[in-house]
Design an enzyme around this catalytic site. Structure first.
Site, PDB file in Angstrom:
ATOM      1  N   ASP A 230       0.845  -1.130  -0.019  1.00 19.51           N
ATOM      2  CA  ASP A 230       0.159  -0.112   0.085  1.00 19.51           C
ATOM      3  C   ASP A 230       0.857   1.243  -0.095  1.00 19.51           C
ATOM      4  OD1 ASP A 230      -2.172  -1.415   0.033  1.00 19.51           O
ATOM      5  OD2 ASP A 230      -2.469  -1.442   2.332  1.00 19.51           O
ATOM      6  N   GLU A 231       2.149   1.085  -0.480  1.00 21.38           N
ATOM      7  CA  GLU A 231       2.990   2.392  -0.612  1.00 21.38           C
ATOM      8  C   GLU A 231       3.206   2.776  -1.975  1.00 21.38           C
ATOM      9  OE1 GLU A 231       3.888   3.874   2.264  1.00 21.38           O
ATOM     10  OE2 GLU A 231       3.040   2.705   3.638  1.00 21.38           O
TER      11      GLU A 231
END
Length: 286
Positions: A230-231
């Site tokens: 999720d980065e």
């Protein structure tokens, strides 16, 4: 003069180290080829010192005479570029688990002509959406996965990507973390919809977390996938206003609408060559 057709139009996208004269050089080259600029967007990033440009141009049935001067310009300016017909449809593999609103939305948009992509296959670690895929005449691959079979399952996915010559993978609520290997091999070519407005409320039940915190807005984030969970570079984010009267179930329903809109927008913009990677961020000409 012969009538022009949509197939005569093209997208030219490019990025290169920023310097003076890039727009003049590119537009001059197109003018020398008697090509018409229909739309042009550009951005110079002062931090990365990188220049980005998207040109929608017409009208040409044959670009043979453009290839050599464009290649020469790209070499001179250390330029990465791509030229694609507007009418060509990139191949997008969709992956999904048990939650199907994003998948259903994308399929409808493709069928109705709102989203100009080709979906050669749908992959899932569960069998629930086999009938939905069949109703759209799209091959469905049920590839179950466990901790012990993850490497084998992802090898099957990579085989399908190669078999169908896939340009992009879309995780439409595919609830499995991809391995660094798959992320690396498809770097910059996987888009995920995260069911929260990143970076808040990560995890399995973001809307329940939001309910417990009494939030006033909820949202969703479409981003490229990297090995860091999720980065990845963010493509689009949207929010919806909510209030204290909504239950967790109602928050989920409201959030589902936002998720579908955000993912569809990200895929559409990508398919129209509007999305550029810029380090840990993106440039999006929308």
């Amino acid at each position: 003069m012969a009538a022009t057709k949509p197939g005569d139009d093209h997208y030219l996208t490019l990025s290169c180290p920023d310097k003076s004269g890039i727009v003049h050089a590119v537009t001059g080259l197109l003018a020398a080829q008697n090509l018409t600029i229909l739309d042009l967007q550009q951005f110079s990033d002062p931090v990365s010192k990188t220049f980005f440009m998207r040109v929608h141009f017409g009208h040409a049935t044959d670009l043979t005479s453009l290839q050599q001067p464009m290649s020469s310009l790209a070499s001179d300016m250390q330029m990465d570029y791509d030229i694609r017909r507007v009418t060509s449809k990139p191949k997008v593999l969709i992956m999904v688990s048990k939650i199907g609103h994003c998948l259903n939305d994308l399929l409808f948009r493709v069928k109705s002509g709102q989203l100009k992509i080709d979906i050669p296959a749908i992959v899932s670690n569960h069998p629930e959406f086999a009938d939905l895929a069949k109703s759209y005449n799209i091959p469905f691959y049920h590839l179950p996965v466990t901790k012990d079979t993850k490497a084998e399952q992802e090898s099957q996915i990579l085989d399908l990507i190669k078999q169908y010559e896939v340009d992009l993978v879309v995780l439409a609520r595919y609830m499995q973390v991809l391995s660094p290997r798959l992320c690396s091999e498809m770097s910059g070519r996987i888009i995920n919809i995260h069911h929260s407005f990143l970076p808040s409320f990560k995890g399995a039940k973001p809307y329940h977390q939001a309910y417990e915190r009494g939030v006033k807005i909820i949202g969703a984030t479409a981003h490229f996938v990297t090995k860091d969970l999720d980065e990845g570079p963010i493509i689009e984010q949207r929010v919806a206003r909510v209030d204290h009267a909504l239950s967790p179930k109602e928050l989920v329903e409201e959030g589902s609408n936002v998720e579908s809109q955000v993912l569809a927008a990200a895929v559409k913009w990508w398919s129209e060559k509007r999305v550029f990677l810029n380090g840990a961020k993106t440039v999006v000409f929308n």
